[in-house]
Design an enzyme around this catalytic site. Structure first.
Site, short mmCIF file in Angstrom:
data_model
loop_
_atom_site.label_atom_id
_atom_site.label_comp_id
_atom_site.label_asym_id
_atom_site.label_seq_id
_atom_site.Cartn_x
_atom_site.Cartn_y
_atom_site.Cartn_z
N TYR A 53 4.24 5.60 -5.89
CA TYR A 53 4.64 5.67 -4.48
C TYR A 53 4.04 6.91 -3.81
O TYR A 53 3.58 6.85 -2.68
CB TYR A 53 6.16 5.72 -4.34
N ASN A 63 7.83 -5.75 2.11
CA ASN A 63 6.64 -6.60 1.98
C ASN A 63 7.10 -8.06 1.94
O ASN A 63 7.78 -8.48 1.01
CB ASN A 63 5.90 -6.24 0.69
N CYS A 78 2.93 -5.52 -4.33
CA CYS A 78 3.86 -4.40 -4.42
C CYS A 78 4.38 -4.23 -5.85
O CYS A 78 4.90 -3.17 -6.18
CB CYS A 78 5.00 -4.55 -3.42
N HIS A 79 4.19 -5.24 -6.70
CA HIS A 79 4.59 -5.09 -8.10
C HIS A 79 3.72 -4.05 -8.83
O HIS A 79 4.10 -3.58 -9.89
CB HIS A 79 4.53 -6.44 -8.82
N GLU A 110 -1.12 -9.24 -15.72
CA GLU A 110 -2.36 -8.54 -15.32
C GLU A 110 -2.86 -7.59 -16.41
O GLU A 110 -3.79 -6.83 -16.18
CB GLU A 110 -2.12 -7.78 -14.02
#
Length: 167
Positions: A102, A125, A133-134, A160
């Site tokens: 952040y 979001n 945003c993850h 991912e």
């Protein structure tokens, strides 16, 4: 205010709701949270069921979840403040398989002292997964909140190839 066309579909264990206006997708969320989130993000906007209106989204999310897609290419119609849109645009720049904190995101939007404001924009979001945003984690490497819940955030990060984070 435009009418938001609402579609629903399921991929694996996730029951998605997609909202779309004429210029693009304005909402992707989980069915269990959709009514509350749509009312919060699009206060007073009319909603209309439109089964099958998000086949492109379903196809691309399915490809994402099967490891065949890393970037989405359907049009988005982001509804929010200028600051929120600036934060969301920076989120879109985080590459697949990478995370940032952040505080780093706050630096990128030139608001280093406004980490809390950045976190609030991330939390609002309206297009989960597509605006990633993850991929935002705490400064100390810890996982933080996620609209879909921490277990979904973990699953997305692992999808991912990211497995080094703290609970």
């Amino acid at each position: 205010m435009e009418t938001i066309l609402i579609d629903r579909f399921t991929i694996d264990v996730y029951h998605f709701v997609v909202g779309r206006i004429s210029s693009g997708v304005c909402y992707i969320g989980l069915e269990k949270l959709a009514a509350t989130e749509l009312a919060k993000f699009f206060k007073g906007w009319p909603l209309k069921a439109a089964d099958g209106s998000s086949e492109d989204v379903q196809t691309q999310l399915t490809a994402y979840f099967t490891g065949k897609l890393e970037e989405f290419n359907f049009p988005l119609a982001l509804v929010g403040t200028d600051f929120q849109k600036k934060v969301w645009q920076k989120l879109e720049e985080i590459p697949y398989g990478k995370t940032i904190s952040y505080s780093r995101l706050a630096q990128q939007v030139e608001n280093e002292k406004g980490v809390r404001a950045v976190a609030n924009a991330v939390g609002r979001n309206p297009v989960m997964i597509v605006i990633p945003c993850h991929r935002i984690i705490g400064k100390n490497g810890r996982l933080t909140g996620y609209r879909g819940g921490i277990s979904m955030k973990v699953a997305l990060l692992e999808q991912e190839g990211i497995s080094e984070f703290a609970y």
